[in-house]
Design a protein around this motif. Sequence first.
Motif, PDB file in Angstrom:
ATOM      1  N   ALA A   1      42.373  30.795  27.356  1.00 24.30           N
ATOM      2  CA  ALA A   1      42.800  29.723  28.257  1.00 24.30           C
ATOM      3  C   ALA A   1      43.323  30.290  29.575  1.00 24.30           C
ATOM      4  O   ALA A   1      43.045  29.755  30.646  1.00 24.30           O
ATOM      5  CB  ALA A   1      43.877  28.869  27.592  1.00 24.30           C
ATOM      6  N   ASP A   2      44.079  31.400  29.506  1.00 23.95           N
ATOM      7  CA  ASP A   2      44.566  32.040  30.731  1.00 23.95           C
ATOM      8  C   ASP A   2      43.401  32.578  31.556  1.00 23.95           C
ATOM      9  O   ASP A   2      43.402  32.495  32.779  1.00 23.95           O
ATOM     10  CB  ASP A   2      45.532  33.187  30.406  1.00 23.95           C
ATOM     11  N   GLN A   3      42.421  33.151  30.878  1.00 17.09           N
ATOM     12  CA  GLN A   3      41.256  33.696  31.568  1.00 17.09           C
ATOM     13  C   GLN A   3      40.463  32.590  32.265  1.00 17.09           C
ATOM     14  O   GLN A   3      39.941  32.798  33.356  1.00 17.09           O
ATOM     15  CB  GLN A   3      40.355  34.449  30.591  1.00 17.09           C
TER      16      GLN A   3
ATOM     17  N   ALA B   1      41.597  29.810  33.590  1.00 15.06           N
ATOM     18  CA  ALA B   1      42.282  29.455  34.836  1.00 15.06           C
ATOM     19  C   ALA B   1      42.036  30.506  35.909  1.00 15.06           C
ATOM     20  O   ALA B   1      41.736  30.180  37.062  1.00 15.06           O
ATOM     21  CB  ALA B   1      43.774  29.289  34.572  1.00 15.06           C
ATOM     22  N   ASP B   2      42.142  31.777  35.538  1.00 15.27           N
ATOM     23  CA  ASP B   2      41.969  32.863  36.510  1.00 15.27           C
ATOM     24  C   ASP B   2      40.526  32.980  36.989  1.00 15.27           C
ATOM     25  O   ASP B   2      40.262  33.116  38.179  1.00 15.27           O
ATOM     26  CB  ASP B   2      42.399  34.201  35.906  1.00 15.27           C
TER      27      ASP B   2
ATOM     28  N   GLU C   1      46.073  38.546  26.695  1.00 22.32           N
ATOM     29  CA  GLU C   1      45.744  37.356  27.471  1.00 22.32           C
ATOM     30  C   GLU C   1      44.872  36.396  26.656  1.00 22.32           C
ATOM     31  O   GLU C   1      43.897  36.798  26.038  1.00 22.32           O
ATOM     32  CB  GLU C   1      44.986  37.793  28.730  1.00 22.32           C
ATOM     33  N   SER C   2      45.229  35.126  26.650  1.00 25.39           N
ATOM     34  CA  SER C   2      44.440  34.148  25.905  1.00 25.39           C
ATOM     35  C   SER C   2      43.212  33.744  26.722  1.00 25.39           C
ATOM     36  O   SER C   2      43.168  33.914  27.942  1.00 25.39           O
ATOM     37  CB  SER C   2      45.281  32.908  25.610  1.00 25.39           C
TER      38      SER C   2
END
Length: 148
Positions: free
Chosen positions: A76-78, A80-81, A73-74
């Motif tokens: 950037a994904d973290q 958002a979450d 997981e990048s």
Amino acid sequence: MHAEQMGEQFPVVGLDSDAREAVELLASRRLPGLIVVDPNGSPYAVLPASQVVRFLVPSYVQDDPSLARVIDESLADQVADKLAGVTVRKLMPSEPAELPVVNHDDTVLEVAAIMARLRCPLVAVTKDRQIIGAITASRLLELVVTPH
């Protein structure tokens, strides 16, 4: 020179402001942090950008940075979450820190002393308990190295 003359206009966010919007403000303006105000508009804390990064990186990766290589997981994904439905209050450190606030008539050395002691890149400037601006560490350094 007094803090009032050194201070610049600076964005403030409330404790219950949307965390994602606050992070986007930090990023888009490349700010060292944000001034957080309580519901009355009084200074509550300074939220350094480094604290936001700390919130976003899982504690197990902070404890062992080599794990970052094996996580798919990048960041950037973290972001958002982790920021979905979160308020600025949640980004704040669990232990309240001393408030980095200076009075409008404090001197350059007094401002520098507060920044150094609290290791904070940003201080709020107040007059009659109202925020009238802020001083960043880079602004302070600019003032002391530039001939007058």
